[in-house]
Write a protein that holds these residues in place. Structure first.
Motif: not given
Length: 340
Positions: A113-116, A120-121, A226-229, A264-265
């Motif tokens: 949940x925290x990872x998401x 978020x993608x 914004x794909x990877x944060x 992965x995304x």
């Protein structure tokens, strides 16, 4: 009364991120510094770094204590040199299989949940990941250029496009400066911070510096904003966003990397490869930094290492203290050339 430290006239060979940091810190400390390079600041292997800056997770090795200070040292330099291009995004590390990983210094274990919330993608978040909130990444060439500007502001002379061909010695065997394609440069101390080229320069005065090129493929990808944060590390790639529509990946194969990013995304179907570069990282034969004076050649000092981008601010400060103040830094005791 103590004599003036011999490091007051310092020639730094190599304007990559390590040499630029040494030049900046030594000039700031009051040395008369000349920084010389065959090309432009950061144009060598510094430009080919994934440039993840993390203090996290390192537990062993002679440089572990220095690595643990890496992010604090970057924040110090960021305060001294406003505009330093650093992005404090944190990093996430996970693997496909296995039990919950162990967290090291500066890390914590987080659930899916925290990872998401952090990424978020993701199509399918891992059950567990290691989150290092203090980690970041830098524009390695931009940081190097800023360090060179800082060195100049403190009086350093900068000689670019001037290949160094040899270290010069006087009749007593002490360092006297360097030979360049444009003529000699004098100095009482010479710092070899030329990456892989350090080995050949050492040979010019009969010194063996056991450092070899280690290939490092880097891929630049076009990707949605914004794909990877964060900085993401998996068994498939190291991955981070470097501009609104650009990703950088450190991995083995461009085809496998593209496939892994797309799987992965969410929203990554259109990600495409823009370029591939193979950097030649300077890798000491035991993987640990080689930093310190060379006993057989008075006035010669070596500073070559892997994870140079991560370590550069800390190493620059420590090396400058040894050169200018004449101190012996205990934290560098396991990094000396005479261990070989």
């Amino acid at each position: 009364m103590s004599s003036e430290p011999v490091g007051r006239q310092v020639v730094v060979v190599g304007a990559g991120i390590v040499g630029a940091s040494v030049a900046y810190h030594a000039a700031w400390a009051g040395a008369a510094v000349t920084l010389v390079d065959a090309g432009r600041p950061g144009a060598g292997v510094t430009a080919d770094s994934f440039a993840w800056v993390g203090a996290s997770g390192v537990r062993t090795g002679p440089a572990a204590g220095i690595r643990a200070t890496a992010t604090d040292e970057y924040r110090r330099v960021q305060a001294e040199l406003p505009g330093l291009p650093v992005r404090w995004s944190g990093s996430l590390i996970w693997r496909a299989e296995g039990d919950a990983p162990e967290a090291g210094p500066g890390q914590e274990i987080v659930d899916a949940g925290t990872v998401m919330t952090l990424e978020p993608n993701l199509r399918q978040p891992p059950e567990w990941a290691v989150w290092a909130p203090g980690d970041g990444a830098v524009d390695s060439v931009g940081v190097t250029e800023r360090l060179v500007e800082g060195a100049r502001a403190h009086g350093a002379r900068v000689r670019l496009d001037s290949p160094v061909t040899a270290v010069r010695r006087d009749a007593a065997g002490r360092v006297a400066g360097v030979e360049t394609a444009a003529g000699p440069l004098s100095g009482t101390t010479v710092v070899l911070a030329a990456g892989v080229a350090t080995a050949a320069l050492g040979v010019s005065v009969g010194v063996r510096v056991p450092v070899e090129p280690s290939p490092c493929p880097l891929f630049r990808l076009r990707a949605p904003a914004g794909l990877v944060r964060t900085v993401v590390n998996t068994e498939d790639f190291d991955l981070r966003q470097v501009a609104a529509d650009r990703l950088m990946a450190a991995a083995d194969s461009p085809e496998r990397t593209l496939a892994a990013v797309r799987s992965t995304f969410r929203g990554a179907e259109g990600v495409e490869l823009l370029s591939t570069r193979i950097g030649a990282r300077p890798m000491p034969v035991d993987g640990e930094p080689i930093v310190g004076p060379v006993a057989d050649v008075p006035g010669l000092y070596v500073a070559v290492m892997h994870a140079a981008v991560t370590l550069a601010p800390a190493m620059g400060r420590l090396v400058a203290r040894e050169l200018v103040d004449g101190t012996v830094e205990p934290s560098l005791s396991g990094c000396r050339l005479d261990r070989f």
